[in-house]
Design an enzyme around this catalytic site. Structure first.
Site, PDB file in Angstrom:
ATOM      1  N   MET A   1      -1.550   5.966  -0.087  1.00  0.00           N
ATOM      2  CA  MET A   1      -1.068   7.091   1.043  1.00  0.00           C
ATOM      3  C   MET A   1      -0.038   8.051   1.164  1.00  0.00           C
ATOM      4  O   MET A   1       0.509   9.012   2.392  1.00  0.00           O
ATOM      5  CB  MET A   1       0.257   5.907   2.508  1.00  0.00           C
ATOM      6  CG  MET A   1       1.104   5.328   1.339  1.00  0.00           C
ATOM      7  SD  MET A   1       1.728   3.776   1.798  1.00  0.00           S
ATOM      8  CE  MET A   1       3.273   3.495   0.292  1.00  0.00           C
TER       9      MET A   1
ATOM     10  N   HIS B   1      10.384   0.366   3.338  1.00  0.00           N
ATOM     11  CA  HIS B   1      12.230   0.020   1.833  1.00  0.00           C
ATOM     12  C   HIS B   1      11.636  -0.263   0.535  1.00  0.00           C
ATOM     13  O   HIS B   1      12.951  -0.113   0.460  1.00  0.00           O
ATOM     14  CB  HIS B   1      12.469  -1.453   2.867  1.00  0.00           C
ATOM     15  CG  HIS B   1      12.007  -2.309   3.102  1.00  0.00           C
ATOM     16  ND1 HIS B   1      12.299  -3.819   2.085  1.00  0.00           N
ATOM     17  CD2 HIS B   1      10.470  -2.870   1.914  1.00  0.00           C
ATOM     18  CE1 HIS B   1      11.472  -4.794   2.224  1.00  0.00           C
ATOM     19  NE2 HIS B   1      10.285  -4.102   1.878  1.00  0.00           N
TER      20      HIS B   1
HETATM   21  C1  LIG Z   1       6.642  -5.122   0.597  1.00  0.00           C
HETATM   22  S1  LIG Z   1       4.489  -4.882   0.447  1.00  0.00           S
HETATM   23  C2  LIG Z   1       4.084  -4.898   2.391  1.00  0.00           C
HETATM   24  C3  LIG Z   1       2.456  -5.633   2.779  1.00  0.00           C
HETATM   25  C4  LIG Z   1       2.354  -5.669   4.014  1.00  0.00           C
HETATM   26  N1  LIG Z   1       3.051  -4.631   5.104  1.00  0.00           N
HETATM   27  C5  LIG Z   1       3.521  -6.650   4.883  1.00  0.00           C
HETATM   28  O1  LIG Z   1       4.583  -6.871   5.280  1.00  0.00           O
HETATM   29  O2  LIG Z   1       2.754  -7.859   4.289  1.00  0.00           O
HETATM   30  C6  LIG Z   1       4.181  -2.987   0.414  1.00  0.00           C
HETATM   31  C7  LIG Z   1       2.792  -3.086   0.495  1.00  0.00           C
HETATM   32  O3  LIG Z   1       2.550  -1.561   0.240  1.00  0.00           O
HETATM   33  C8  LIG Z   1       1.193  -1.624  -0.474  1.00  0.00           C
HETATM   34  N2  LIG Z   1       1.240   0.057  -1.148  1.00  0.00           N
HETATM   35  C9  LIG Z   1       2.573   0.841  -2.533  1.00  0.00           C
HETATM   36  N3  LIG Z   1       2.176   1.378  -2.335  1.00  0.00           N
HETATM   37  C10 LIG Z   1       0.895   1.902  -1.462  1.00  0.00           C
HETATM   38  C11 LIG Z   1       0.424   3.364  -2.038  1.00  0.00           C
HETATM   39  N4  LIG Z   1       0.369   4.694  -3.221  1.00  0.00           N
HETATM   40  N5  LIG Z   1      -0.391   3.228  -0.652  1.00  0.00           N
HETATM   41  C12 LIG Z   1      -1.375   2.911  -0.446  1.00  0.00           C
HETATM   42  N6  LIG Z   1      -0.466   1.155   0.090  1.00  0.00           N
HETATM   43  C13 LIG Z   1       0.354   1.044  -0.982  1.00  0.00           C
HETATM   44  C14 LIG Z   1       1.238  -2.282  -1.615  1.00  0.00           C
HETATM   45  O4  LIG Z   1       0.361  -2.831  -2.136  1.00  0.00           O
HETATM   46  C15 LIG Z   1       2.116  -3.687  -0.465  1.00  0.00           C
HETATM   47  O5  LIG Z   1       0.743  -4.213   0.020  1.00  0.00           O
END
Ligand SMILES: C[S@@+](CC[C@H](N)C(=O)[O-])C[C@H]1O[C@@H](n2cnc3c(N)ncnc32)[C@H](O)[C@@H]1O
Length: 284
Positions: free
Chosen positions: A170, A187
């Protein structure tokens, strides 16, 4: 011994007791690991290793390294690297997030369905293994939904015809759509990273005929909230985010700064509570 433990748990409201024996209460029903409750989420935060980590919290105030408590324990590695390197931990994390999504998303699509009015496509950015996007896609069948997360995470996505799946980063490029959905993502990141993510979201909205919007589900800390338990829970989350990612939960002013800092023209915080989470709509 069991009777004595149960006496305490009945007193605390975790179980009920009648002539027939012990029963679940609404509190213990939430702890079930049946996929539609919070069992997996509670297990992640209460596993013995997580509890032990809190013993070392004072260290982060005493040394000058920029490492978070989590990073100090893992040779400087970030949480996302560890979740990728150790599949059991990644799976436990994904299951925890899915269990929380199940509960929150059922509330969102019933209490705030108007948020999705007029949209023809949506990307769930950082959407984990797809529990949230599946609930949105099933609630609004005309909406073309896409799950977007890191490649090794989407490899484990739920199998469903109701949404597409794209792996990527992202911070680089997000697939285009009318709406970007970010639940419990911002967050995890410091302010400057949030600004970068929100800028990528804004670029992904450029082709939207409807002008587009970003829908954020996250905590908005509110000290004026009469629900003191909710405020306490939000502040506990804040310390947890500080210790794991070096990030934070934000109050209204802090949200205002990152949203305008990323170049959005306006935003609206919905007066709805999904657990301790709020819904914020951002307009490009
Ligand atoms: C706290 S989790 C939330 C997951 C989901 N949105 C939920 O509420 O169940 C954060 C998510 O961000 C993703 N993430 C972290 N870095 C990322 C990146 N650079 N690009 C895309 N996704 C990313 C992680 O793999 C994880 O699935």
């Amino acid at each position: 011994m069991l009777g004595r433990l149960m006496a305490l748990l009945v007193h605390q409201g975790v179980f009920g007791k009648s002539e027939d024996g012990y029963q679940l209460t609404p509190a213990s029903e939430l702890l079930l690991t049946d996929g539609s409750n919070l069992g997996a989420y509670v297990r992640l935060f209460t596993q013995s290793q997580s509890i032990k980590d809190w013993d070392r919290l004072s260290e982060v105030f005493k040394d000058n390294s920029n490492y978070t408590l989590f990073e100090k324990k893992h040779d400087g590695k970030k949480a996302w690297e560890i979740l990728k390197e150790i599949p059991e931990r990644g799976n436990m994390f994904n299951e925890a997030m899915a269990s929380q999504s199940n509960l929150i998303m059922r509330g969102l699509v019933s209490k705030c369905s108007n948020i999705f009015d007029g949209l023809s496509s949506l990307v769930d950015v950082g959407g984990g293994t797809g529990t949230a996007v599946k609930i949105i896609a099933e609630a609004f069948p005309g909406l073309k939904c896409t799950l977007f997360d890191l490649p090794h995470v989407v490899e484990k996505a739920l199998k469903s015809d109701s949404f597409d799946v794209i792996g990527g980063d992202m911070f680089e490029k997000i697939p285009p759509a009318d709406a970007m959905f970010l639940k419990k993502v911002l967050h995890d990141w410091a302010d400057e990273d949030c600004v970068r993510i929100l800028k990528r979201c804004k670029e992904a909205l450029e082709s939207s005929k409807h002008g587009g919007k970003v829908i954020v589900v996250d905590i908005v800390i509110d000290f004026e909230n009469n629900d003191t338990k909710a405020t306490e829970t939000s502040l506990l989350y804040d310390i947890s985010m500080m210790s794991i990612h070096g990030s934070k939960e934000r109050n209204k002013q802090e949200w205002h700064e990152i949203i305008l800092g990323a170049g959005y023209s306006g935003y609206k915080i919905y007066p709805v509570q999904l657990g301790v989470n709020s819904v914020i709509e951002l307009y490009p």
